[in-house]
Design a protein around this motif. Structure first.
Motif, PDB file in Angstrom:
ATOM      1  N   LEU A  11       0.822  -1.205   0.000  1.00 14.18           N
ATOM      2  CA  LEU A  11       0.000   0.000   0.000  1.00 14.18           C
ATOM      3  C   LEU A  11       0.860   1.260   0.000  1.00 14.18           C
ATOM      4  O   LEU A  11       0.458   2.304  -0.529  1.00 14.18           O
ATOM      5  CB  LEU A  11      -0.932   0.009   1.214  1.00 14.18           C
ATOM      6  CG  LEU A  11      -2.182  -0.868   1.096  1.00 14.18           C
ATOM      7  CD1 LEU A  11      -2.912  -0.944   2.432  1.00 14.18           C
ATOM      8  CD2 LEU A  11      -3.113  -0.331   0.016  1.00 14.18           C
ATOM      9  N   THR A  12       2.059   1.157   0.596  1.00 11.20           N
ATOM     10  CA  THR A  12       2.968   2.320   0.592  1.00 11.20           C
ATOM     11  C   THR A  12       3.412   2.657  -0.833  1.00 11.20           C
ATOM     12  O   THR A  12       3.649   3.832  -1.150  1.00 11.20           O
ATOM     13  CB  THR A  12       4.198   2.038   1.464  1.00 11.20           C
ATOM     14  OG1 THR A  12       4.783   0.777   1.073  1.00 11.20           O
ATOM     15  CG2 THR A  12       3.821   1.959   2.940  1.00 11.20           C
TER      16      THR A  12
ATOM     17  N   PRO B 216      -5.371   0.719  -6.120  1.00 12.34           N
ATOM     18  CA  PRO B 216      -4.798  -0.593  -5.802  1.00 12.34           C
ATOM     19  C   PRO B 216      -5.787  -1.665  -6.225  1.00 12.34           C
ATOM     20  O   PRO B 216      -6.979  -1.382  -6.408  1.00 12.34           O
ATOM     21  CB  PRO B 216      -4.632  -0.544  -4.278  1.00 12.34           C
ATOM     22  CG  PRO B 216      -5.669   0.425  -3.823  1.00 12.34           C
ATOM     23  CD  PRO B 216      -5.839   1.430  -4.931  1.00 12.34           C
ATOM     24  N   MET B 217      -5.317  -2.880  -6.393  1.00 11.79           N
ATOM     25  CA  MET B 217      -6.243  -3.938  -6.798  1.00 11.79           C
ATOM     26  C   MET B 217      -5.799  -5.280  -6.232  1.00 11.79           C
ATOM     27  O   MET B 217      -4.629  -5.652  -6.310  1.00 11.79           O
ATOM     28  CB  MET B 217      -6.350  -4.027  -8.324  1.00 11.79           C
ATOM     29  CG  MET B 217      -7.469  -4.960  -8.780  1.00 11.79           C
ATOM     30  SD  MET B 217      -7.842  -4.784 -10.544  1.00 11.79           S
ATOM     31  CE  MET B 217      -6.483  -5.673 -11.279  1.00 11.79           C
ATOM     32  N   VAL B 218      -6.759  -5.980  -5.669  1.00 12.86           N
ATOM     33  CA  VAL B 218      -6.586  -7.377  -5.253  1.00 12.86           C
ATOM     34  C   VAL B 218      -7.808  -8.132  -5.757  1.00 12.86           C
ATOM     35  O   VAL B 218      -8.905  -7.579  -5.854  1.00 12.86           O
ATOM     36  CB  VAL B 218      -6.458  -7.506  -3.717  1.00 12.86           C
ATOM     37  CG1 VAL B 218      -5.104  -7.047  -3.248  1.00 12.86           C
ATOM     38  CG2 VAL B 218      -7.554  -6.718  -3.007  1.00 12.86           C
TER      39      VAL B 218
ATOM     40  N   PRO C 134     -14.501  -2.620  -1.788  1.00 14.31           N
ATOM     41  CA  PRO C 134     -13.337  -1.873  -1.272  1.00 14.31           C
ATOM     42  C   PRO C 134     -12.121  -2.794  -1.147  1.00 14.31           C
ATOM     43  O   PRO C 134     -12.241  -3.942  -0.702  1.00 14.31           O
ATOM     44  CB  PRO C 134     -13.815  -1.396   0.100  1.00 14.31           C
ATOM     45  CG  PRO C 134     -15.303  -1.367  -0.005  1.00 14.31           C
ATOM     46  CD  PRO C 134     -15.671  -2.506  -0.898  1.00 14.31           C
ATOM     47  N   TYR C 135     -10.960  -2.296  -1.562  1.00 15.01           N
ATOM     48  CA  TYR C 135      -9.761  -3.141  -1.550  1.00 15.01           C
ATOM     49  C   TYR C 135      -9.406  -3.581  -0.136  1.00 15.01           C
ATOM     50  O   TYR C 135      -8.889  -4.688   0.073  1.00 15.01           O
ATOM     51  CB  TYR C 135      -8.586  -2.442  -2.224  1.00 15.01           C
ATOM     52  CG  TYR C 135      -8.089  -1.194  -1.539  1.00 15.01           C
ATOM     53  CD1 TYR C 135      -7.097  -1.253  -0.560  1.00 15.01           C
ATOM     54  CD2 TYR C 135      -8.579   0.065  -1.883  1.00 15.01           C
ATOM     55  CE1 TYR C 135      -6.632  -0.109   0.065  1.00 15.01           C
ATOM     56  CE2 TYR C 135      -8.114   1.219  -1.273  1.00 15.01           C
ATOM     57  CZ  TYR C 135      -7.141   1.128  -0.306  1.00 15.01           C
ATOM     58  OH  TYR C 135      -6.675   2.261   0.315  1.00 15.01           O
TER      59      TYR C 135
ATOM     60  N   GLU D  90      -1.956  -5.942  -7.588  1.00 18.44           N
ATOM     61  CA  GLU D  90      -1.700  -5.093  -8.751  1.00 18.44           C
ATOM     62  C   GLU D  90      -2.052  -3.650  -8.399  1.00 18.44           C
ATOM     63  O   GLU D  90      -2.835  -3.394  -7.472  1.00 18.44           O
ATOM     64  CB  GLU D  90      -2.569  -5.564  -9.933  1.00 18.44           C
ATOM     65  CG  GLU D  90      -2.259  -4.932 -11.265  1.00 18.44           C
ATOM     66  CD  GLU D  90      -3.079  -5.561 -12.405  1.00 18.44           C
ATOM     67  OE1 GLU D  90      -3.283  -4.864 -13.417  1.00 18.44           O
ATOM     68  OE2 GLU D  90      -3.506  -6.729 -12.254  1.00 18.44           O
ATOM     69  N   ILE D  91      -1.428  -2.716  -9.098  1.00 19.34           N
ATOM     70  CA  ILE D  91      -1.803  -1.305  -9.019  1.00 19.34           C
ATOM     71  C   ILE D  91      -2.095  -0.858 -10.442  1.00 19.34           C
ATOM     72  O   ILE D  91      -1.294  -1.089 -11.348  1.00 19.34           O
ATOM     73  CB  ILE D  91      -0.678  -0.432  -8.423  1.00 19.34           C
ATOM     74  CG1 ILE D  91      -0.339  -0.882  -6.998  1.00 19.34           C
ATOM     75  CG2 ILE D  91      -1.077   1.039  -8.435  1.00 19.34           C
ATOM     76  CD1 ILE D  91       0.881  -0.201  -6.413  1.00 19.34           C
TER      77      ILE D  91
END
Length: 412
Positions: free
Chosen positions: A85-86, A103-105, A209-210, A225-226
């Motif tokens: 996340l940083t 961001p993506m999961v 929400p991620y 992934e971003i």
């Protein structure tokens, strides 16, 4: 030299043998029609692919974990934990060439409502994901920053998921569905997009929400992934370079020095521009190939014109000798036969263009293939059929112009 008279003579010669003239022009007709139809299919396919890529987000940049070597074995990127996340926050705050980032999961599983269930993938994202992927909500609303901070169990569903779970998407918002044993409240319904050119159902997805997907489903702290969107398509390369610098710094990767080599990137960056360029080059090559294959019939048609002009010269040898004996020059004879060849090819070209346009429209309406007739293909077709008439009509016309008048008059 009276071109009007030569034109009239050429017209009379063609009309004197209507069937033979039609069969001669038939090769040009088929060739031009085939070229226009094949190029229309190729251009239509190319535009369809570009349109589908644009729907996915033409400026989209995908940042994924890179493969790594452990004990001499290269690991799969799905098992890597290099994106945090940083990293997302650093890119969001420092990159000047992006307008949206998420961001993506992801997690695949069974969604359940009452006695109905359907397999689908849940994408853990933020609000920017809609802009990046050019999605919109038809009913309800997007989850909020508060939902993300609190990892709320809310979701937005696609049309396919809603149809499979509820039978009708009109009453999806507000219902509670389950992902395995985890309940989610449906707060929004995505606008229907249908299938893309690669056969993927763009409505078979769920957004959440991620933080919810990371904590409540996957129980992980790293990102899969971003994804982000460049300000413009032309800024994609600059955005990619800046993201690379940011990630190399946040991942503490060593740069190359005089005594040591640079550390290999532990991430991969891909853009829709790369995919677009690859698909464009592939479809362009296929279009050229289709055009070349269709162009072979033009050569066959040209050979037919040359053949019939040879026959015409032989049949009209006495006529040629008579015209020469009353003052016609070799250039007049050459021009007359050349005009006949060009008339045959241009007439065939006009019919071929009409046939090609009709065939392209029929394919689009009956077979539902994407076609696009470009003006330059019609202009090119006329130019090619004219050059074909000149090229293949020149040698027989030249042979007629070189006939000896005395020998021609004696020819039986």
């Amino acid at each position: 030299m009276n071109y009007a008279n030569l034109f009239k003579i050429a017209i009379r010669a063609i009309l004197a043998n209507k069937m033979r003239s039609f069969l001669t022009a038939l090769g040009i007709i088929i060739g031009i029609a085939a070229v226009i139809t094949m190029l229309a299919i190729g251009q239509g396919t190319k535009q369809s692919i570009q349109s589908n890529i644009a729907e996915m987000g033409s400026n989209m940049i995908m940042i994924m974990p890179g493969s790594d070597m452990r004990g001499g074995v290269r690991q799969d990127r799905s098992s890597m934990e290099t994106l945090k996340l940083t990293d997302y926050e650093a890119i969001r705050n420092e990159c000047n060439y992006i307008k949206a980032i998420s961001p993506m999961v992801t997690s695949a599983g069974q969604w359940i409502y009452g006695n109905n269930n359907t397999p689908s993938t849940v994408y853990g994202v933020n609000q920017d994901y809609l802009e990046i992927r050019q999605l919109s909500i038809s009913d309800g609303e997007m989850f909020t920053d508060t939902d993300i901070k609190s990892a709320s169990k809310v979701c937005i569903i696609g049309h396919t998921v809603a149809e499979n779970l509820f039978g009708d998407d009109s009453h999806a918002v507000g219902k509670v569905v389950r992902f395995g044993s985890i309940p989610f409240r449906v707060v929004g319904l995505l606008k229907k997009k249908g299938y893309n050119s690669m056969g993927m159902d763009q409505d078979d997805l769920v957004l959440a929400p991620y933080t919810t997907v990371m904590k409540r489903i996957l129980a992980q702290t790293y990102l899969g992934e971003i994804i982000c969107s460049a300000l413009t398509e032309g800024m994609t390369d600059k955005a990619t370079e800046q993201i690379t610098d940011i990630l190399r710094r946040t991942h503490k990767l060593k740069e190359q020095t005089e005594i040591s080599e640079a550390d290999e990137d532990d991430f991969n960056i891909r853009s829709q521009e790369e995919l677009s360029n690859m698909m464009n080059s592939t479809t362009t090559m296929l279009t050229v190939l289709l055009g070349c294959v269709a162009g072979i019939s033009l050569i066959v048609g040209g050979i037919g014109i040359m053949n019939i002009m040879y026959v015409s010269v032989t049949e009209r040898t006495r006529e040629i000798g008579l015209r020469m004996s009353v003052g016609a020059r070799g250039i007049d004879i050459l021009t007359q036969f050349l005009i006949e060849a060009i008339l045959l090819s241009i007439t065939g070209g006009i019919i071929g263009v009409l046939l090609g346009v009709g065939a392209s429209m029929s394919i689009a309406s009956l077979a539902h293939w994407p076609t696009s007739i470009q003006p330059w293909t019609i202009v090119m077709s006329f130019a090619v059929c004219t050059l074909t008439g000149v090229f293949f009509g020149w040698y027989p016309a030249k042979k007629a112009a070189r006939l000896d008048p005395i020998e021609a008059l004696r020819y039986e």
